[in-house]
Motif scaffolding. Structure first.
Motif, PDB file in Angstrom:
ATOM      1  N   ILE A  71      15.539  17.367   7.263  1.00  0.00           N
ATOM      2  CA  ILE A  71      15.669  16.466   6.116  1.00  0.00           C
ATOM      3  C   ILE A  71      14.293  16.197   5.503  1.00  0.00           C
ATOM      4  O   ILE A  71      13.368  15.723   6.186  1.00  0.00           O
ATOM      5  CB  ILE A  71      16.299  15.114   6.545  1.00  0.00           C
ATOM      6  CG1 ILE A  71      17.623  15.334   7.294  1.00  0.00           C
ATOM      7  CG2 ILE A  71      16.446  14.189   5.341  1.00  0.00           C
ATOM      8  CD1 ILE A  71      18.703  16.053   6.526  1.00  0.00           C
ATOM      9  N   GLY A  72      14.166  16.466   4.228  1.00  0.00           N
ATOM     10  CA  GLY A  72      12.938  16.146   3.505  1.00  0.00           C
ATOM     11  C   GLY A  72      13.011  14.725   2.974  1.00  0.00           C
ATOM     12  O   GLY A  72      14.024  14.320   2.392  1.00  0.00           O
ATOM     13  N   ILE A  73      11.965  13.961   3.224  1.00  0.00           N
ATOM     14  CA  ILE A  73      11.899  12.607   2.651  1.00  0.00           C
ATOM     15  C   ILE A  73      10.871  12.678   1.529  1.00  0.00           C
ATOM     16  O   ILE A  73       9.669  12.759   1.764  1.00  0.00           O
ATOM     17  CB  ILE A  73      11.521  11.566   3.714  1.00  0.00           C
ATOM     18  CG1 ILE A  73      12.550  11.609   4.851  1.00  0.00           C
ATOM     19  CG2 ILE A  73      11.447  10.175   3.097  1.00  0.00           C
ATOM     20  CD1 ILE A  73      12.172  10.771   6.054  1.00  0.00           C
ATOM     21  N   CYS A  74      11.398  12.701   0.321  1.00  0.00           N
ATOM     22  CA  CYS A  74      10.581  12.918  -0.885  1.00  0.00           C
ATOM     23  C   CYS A  74      10.041  11.570  -1.331  1.00  0.00           C
ATOM     24  O   CYS A  74      10.794  10.720  -1.804  1.00  0.00           O
ATOM     25  CB  CYS A  74      11.478  13.545  -1.946  1.00  0.00           C
ATOM     26  SG  CYS A  74      10.721  13.683  -3.548  1.00  0.00           S
ATOM     27  N   ASN A  75       8.733  11.367  -1.157  1.00  0.00           N
ATOM     28  CA  ASN A  75       8.191  10.016  -1.340  1.00  0.00           C
ATOM     29  C   ASN A  75       7.337   9.922  -2.592  1.00  0.00           C
ATOM     30  O   ASN A  75       6.380  10.671  -2.775  1.00  0.00           O
ATOM     31  CB  ASN A  75       7.370   9.611  -0.114  1.00  0.00           C
ATOM     32  CG  ASN A  75       7.286   8.101   0.020  1.00  0.00           C
ATOM     33  OD1 ASN A  75       7.464   7.379  -0.961  1.00  0.00           O
ATOM     34  ND2 ASN A  75       7.022   7.620   1.226  1.00  0.00           N
ATOM     35  N   THR A  76       7.692   8.961  -3.456  1.00  0.00           N
ATOM     36  CA  THR A  76       6.907   8.708  -4.673  1.00  0.00           C
ATOM     37  C   THR A  76       5.903   7.581  -4.447  1.00  0.00           C
ATOM     38  O   THR A  76       5.426   6.971  -5.404  1.00  0.00           O
ATOM     39  CB  THR A  76       7.834   8.365  -5.852  1.00  0.00           C
ATOM     40  OG1 THR A  76       8.664   7.259  -5.468  1.00  0.00           O
ATOM     41  CG2 THR A  76       8.697   9.546  -6.253  1.00  0.00           C
ATOM     42  N   TRP A  77       5.581   7.333  -3.181  1.00  0.00           N
ATOM     43  CA  TRP A  77       4.570   6.315  -2.864  1.00  0.00           C
ATOM     44  C   TRP A  77       3.221   6.674  -3.496  1.00  0.00           C
ATOM     45  O   TRP A  77       2.815   7.839  -3.512  1.00  0.00           O
ATOM     46  CB  TRP A  77       4.379   6.230  -1.348  1.00  0.00           C
ATOM     47  CG  TRP A  77       3.166   5.421  -0.972  1.00  0.00           C
ATOM     48  CD1 TRP A  77       3.110   4.069  -0.802  1.00  0.00           C
ATOM     49  CD2 TRP A  77       1.831   5.902  -0.753  1.00  0.00           C
ATOM     50  NE1 TRP A  77       1.835   3.685  -0.496  1.00  0.00           N
ATOM     51  CE2 TRP A  77       1.026   4.784  -0.460  1.00  0.00           C
ATOM     52  CE3 TRP A  77       1.241   7.163  -0.796  1.00  0.00           C
ATOM     53  CZ2 TRP A  77      -0.338   4.892  -0.184  1.00  0.00           C
ATOM     54  CZ3 TRP A  77      -0.118   7.273  -0.533  1.00  0.00           C
ATOM     55  CH2 TRP A  77      -0.893   6.148  -0.229  1.00  0.00           C
ATOM     56  N   SER A  78       2.547   5.662  -4.010  1.00  0.00           N
ATOM     57  CA  SER A  78       1.170   5.830  -4.471  1.00  0.00           C
ATOM     58  C   SER A  78       0.585   4.438  -4.651  1.00  0.00           C
ATOM     59  O   SER A  78       1.277   3.529  -5.121  1.00  0.00           O
ATOM     60  CB  SER A  78       1.121   6.575  -5.802  1.00  0.00           C
ATOM     61  OG  SER A  78      -0.162   6.436  -6.392  1.00  0.00           O
ATOM     62  N   GLU A  79      -0.688   4.295  -4.312  1.00  0.00           N
ATOM     63  CA  GLU A  79      -1.335   3.003  -4.576  1.00  0.00           C
ATOM     64  C   GLU A  79      -1.574   2.805  -6.062  1.00  0.00           C
ATOM     65  O   GLU A  79      -1.857   1.709  -6.510  1.00  0.00           O
ATOM     66  CB  GLU A  79      -2.648   2.908  -3.786  1.00  0.00           C
ATOM     67  CG  GLU A  79      -2.375   2.710  -2.302  1.00  0.00           C
ATOM     68  CD  GLU A  79      -3.633   2.542  -1.480  1.00  0.00           C
ATOM     69  OE1 GLU A  79      -4.717   2.917  -1.955  1.00  0.00           O
ATOM     70  OE2 GLU A  79      -3.523   2.059  -0.338  1.00  0.00           O
ATOM     71  N   LEU A  80      -1.457   3.893  -6.828  1.00  0.00           N
ATOM     72  CA  LEU A  80      -1.580   3.767  -8.279  1.00  0.00           C
ATOM     73  C   LEU A  80      -0.225   3.500  -8.938  1.00  0.00           C
ATOM     74  O   LEU A  80      -0.138   3.342 -10.146  1.00  0.00           O
ATOM     75  CB  LEU A  80      -2.216   5.032  -8.870  1.00  0.00           C
ATOM     76  CG  LEU A  80      -3.696   5.213  -8.523  1.00  0.00           C
ATOM     77  CD1 LEU A  80      -4.172   6.610  -8.897  1.00  0.00           C
ATOM     78  CD2 LEU A  80      -4.546   4.161  -9.219  1.00  0.00           C
ATOM     79  N   THR A  81       0.809   3.477  -8.137  1.00  0.00           N
ATOM     80  CA  THR A  81       2.144   3.076  -8.611  1.00  0.00           C
ATOM     81  C   THR A  81       2.545   1.852  -7.793  1.00  0.00           C
ATOM     82  O   THR A  81       3.260   1.971  -6.794  1.00  0.00           O
ATOM     83  CB  THR A  81       3.167   4.227  -8.397  1.00  0.00           C
ATOM     84  OG1 THR A  81       2.651   5.416  -8.982  1.00  0.00           O
ATOM     85  CG2 THR A  81       4.515   3.907  -9.017  1.00  0.00           C
ATOM     86  N   PRO A  82       2.055   0.676  -8.178  1.00  0.00           N
ATOM     87  CA  PRO A  82       2.284  -0.497  -7.319  1.00  0.00           C
ATOM     88  C   PRO A  82       3.757  -0.782  -7.073  1.00  0.00           C
ATOM     89  O   PRO A  82       4.118  -1.311  -6.014  1.00  0.00           O
ATOM     90  CB  PRO A  82       1.611  -1.644  -8.092  1.00  0.00           C
ATOM     91  CG  PRO A  82       1.342  -1.118  -9.461  1.00  0.00           C
ATOM     92  CD  PRO A  82       1.262   0.365  -9.370  1.00  0.00           C
ATOM     93  N   CYS A  83       4.617  -0.407  -8.017  1.00  0.00           N
ATOM     94  CA  CYS A  83       6.058  -0.647  -7.841  1.00  0.00           C
ATOM     95  C   CYS A  83       6.611   0.141  -6.655  1.00  0.00           C
ATOM     96  O   CYS A  83       7.677  -0.180  -6.141  1.00  0.00           O
ATOM     97  CB  CYS A  83       6.807  -0.255  -9.109  1.00  0.00           C
ATOM     98  SG  CYS A  83       6.082  -0.965 -10.580  1.00  0.00           S
ATOM     99  N   ASN A  84       5.896   1.192  -6.238  1.00  0.00           N
ATOM    100  CA  ASN A  84       6.353   2.037  -5.132  1.00  0.00           C
ATOM    101  C   ASN A  84       5.426   1.910  -3.915  1.00  0.00           C
ATOM    102  O   ASN A  84       5.494   2.735  -2.999  1.00  0.00           O
ATOM    103  CB  ASN A  84       6.396   3.508  -5.570  1.00  0.00           C
ATOM    104  CG  ASN A  84       7.354   3.756  -6.721  1.00  0.00           C
ATOM    105  OD1 ASN A  84       7.642   2.845  -7.474  1.00  0.00           O
ATOM    106  ND2 ASN A  84       7.835   4.957  -6.841  1.00  0.00           N
TER     107      ASN A  84
END
Ligand code: FES
Length: 403
Positions: free
Chosen positions: A46-59
């Motif tokens: 299973i791939g966990i596709c993460n849109t985490w970024s410190e430049l995207t505070p909402c994520n």
């Protein structure tokens, strides 16, 4: 389903290809991360596709969420691999995050296609991070489930609710006419964004979260759970468990994203007073999965739907209130006469069954269908000499935009 009747897993072409040299290459380097041998013996990957970024505070909280998804995947017998994709923060990116949506969708698509994945969990939040990842996943068409990151807690300033993206438009007037000082501004900034999560009005991010739930791509009730509520972590873990089952059932996106699912999403977007940005993103998703959907249909299907949700920017409340009132399941139940209740969802059940027990806990936030906030809401599509290709008119916000 018995193992011998199961479709061969896609990941086995990498890990058990029948060619010792290929198998060595694909397995050996991964072993440097400390994975035991049974990770490569036919368990769903299973791939966990993460849109985490410190430049995207909402994520910004999605790194933590990935750990809960992993826990669920492991509990169900799968093997999780987290990977990053292009993240788009609406607030910081110039000239506009929209410029990068298709780039991010290509990143998602190729990252999924190129790797030994059997199923995917999309971790999303800020506006474009939801449609871009769903678009990319549609082009590969594996079993896929979305975990929306959830809204921030209600903004509260001097005893009043303030909505992200709504309060800011009053700022100039407050400074000019109400003696609003730089200190007041700093205080309001903190009060507006007091927890992790995306904008908590019914702006684009909340609309997108509701869109994926309406399409059947989340577990029931996922969209409105605040980012910091413990139930969001539970949702992430359960989604991790469920994606492993979806792989075994071969429950691909194309089985869920049918014409009926798109029609449901259009009608539910009208009922919640969702953003007009919904149109461009839903059409892009429909295009990727091969369901024809033209602009006019947003009018024919969605312009006479009653408004059932009283959230800013057109209304009074915020996403935390929506969640406390029962969230999208209540709207889906209220809208049952308008919907395709048999549309399949990621838990393998029809959307109507999933939500039939939903209860409304606050009719100031979610109206009864026979006593809506507006009788005919939704989005009208207009044509004329000022907008030959069409313009959309939000009957909730009472504003029009050319396409
Ligand atoms: Fe990210 Fe609004 S700025 S959701």
């Amino acid at each position: 389903m018995e193992k011998d009747k199961q479709k061969r897993l896609r990941s086995e072409d990498w890990f058990n290809p029948g060619d010792p040299k290929s198998a060595f290459i694909h397995r050996s380097w991964l072993r440097n991360q400390g994975y035991p041998n049974d990770y490569f013996n036919g368990r769903p990957v299973i791939g966990i596709c993460n849109t985490w970024s410190e430049l995207t505070p909402c994520n910004g909280h999605l790194r933590d969420f990935a750990e809960f998804v992993k826990k669920g995947v492991l509990e169900a017998g799968g093997v999780p691999f987290e990977f990053p994709v292009t993240s788009m923060g609406e607030i910081l990116m110039r000239p506009t995050a929209m410029l990068f949506r298709n780039l991010a969708s290509m990143d998602t698509e190729e990252s999924i296609r190129a790797n030994p994945l059997d199923g995917v969990v999309l971790l999303t939040g800020c506006d474009k991070t939801t449609p871009s990842t769903v678009m990319g996943a549609c082009s590969v068409d594996l079993p896929t489930i979305v975990v929306p990151g959830g809204p921030m807690l209600n903004g509260k300033y001097k005893g009043e609710r303030i909505g992200s993206g709504t309060f800011v438009w009053t700022l100039k007037d407050k400074i000019k006419n109400e003696g609003f000082t730089p200190e007041d501004q700093i205080e309001a900034e903190i009060c507006s964004a007091r927890s992790a999560g995306h904008c908590m009005t019914m702006g684009t991010a909340s609309t997108m979260a509701c869109m994926v739930e309406s399409l059947g791509l989340t577990l029931p009730g996922a969209a409105a759970i605040p980012a910091v509520d413990s139930r969001k972590k539970v949702m992430a873990q359960l989604s991790g468990r469920r994606i492993v089952e979806m792989v075994k059932e071969d429950l691909k996106l194309s089985k869920i994203l049918t014409r009926e699912a798109f029609e449901n999403a259009i009608k539910l977007n009208a009922a919640i007073g969702g953003s007009t940005n919904f149109i461009i993103h839903l059409q892009a998703i429909a295009g990727r999965i091969g369901v024809p959907l033209n602009l006019k249909e947003f009018d024919t299907l969605g312009s006479k739907i009653p408004l059932l949700v009283n959230l800013m920017p057109s209304g009074k409340f915020l996403m935390e209130d929506f969640f406390d009132a029962g969230g999208l399941p209540v709207v889906i139940k209220q809208m049952k006469e308008h919907l395709h209740n048999n549309a399949l969802t990621v838990n393998g059940k029809p959307i109507g069954d999933n939500n039939k027990k939903a209860e409304c806990y606050n009719t100031e936030v979610i109206a009864q269908i026979d006593n809506p906030f507006i009788e005919e809401a939704g989005i009208a599509v207009l044509y004329g000499n000022l907008c030959e290709d069409g313009a959309v008119y939000s009957k909730t916000l009472k504003i029009a935009m050319p396409i």
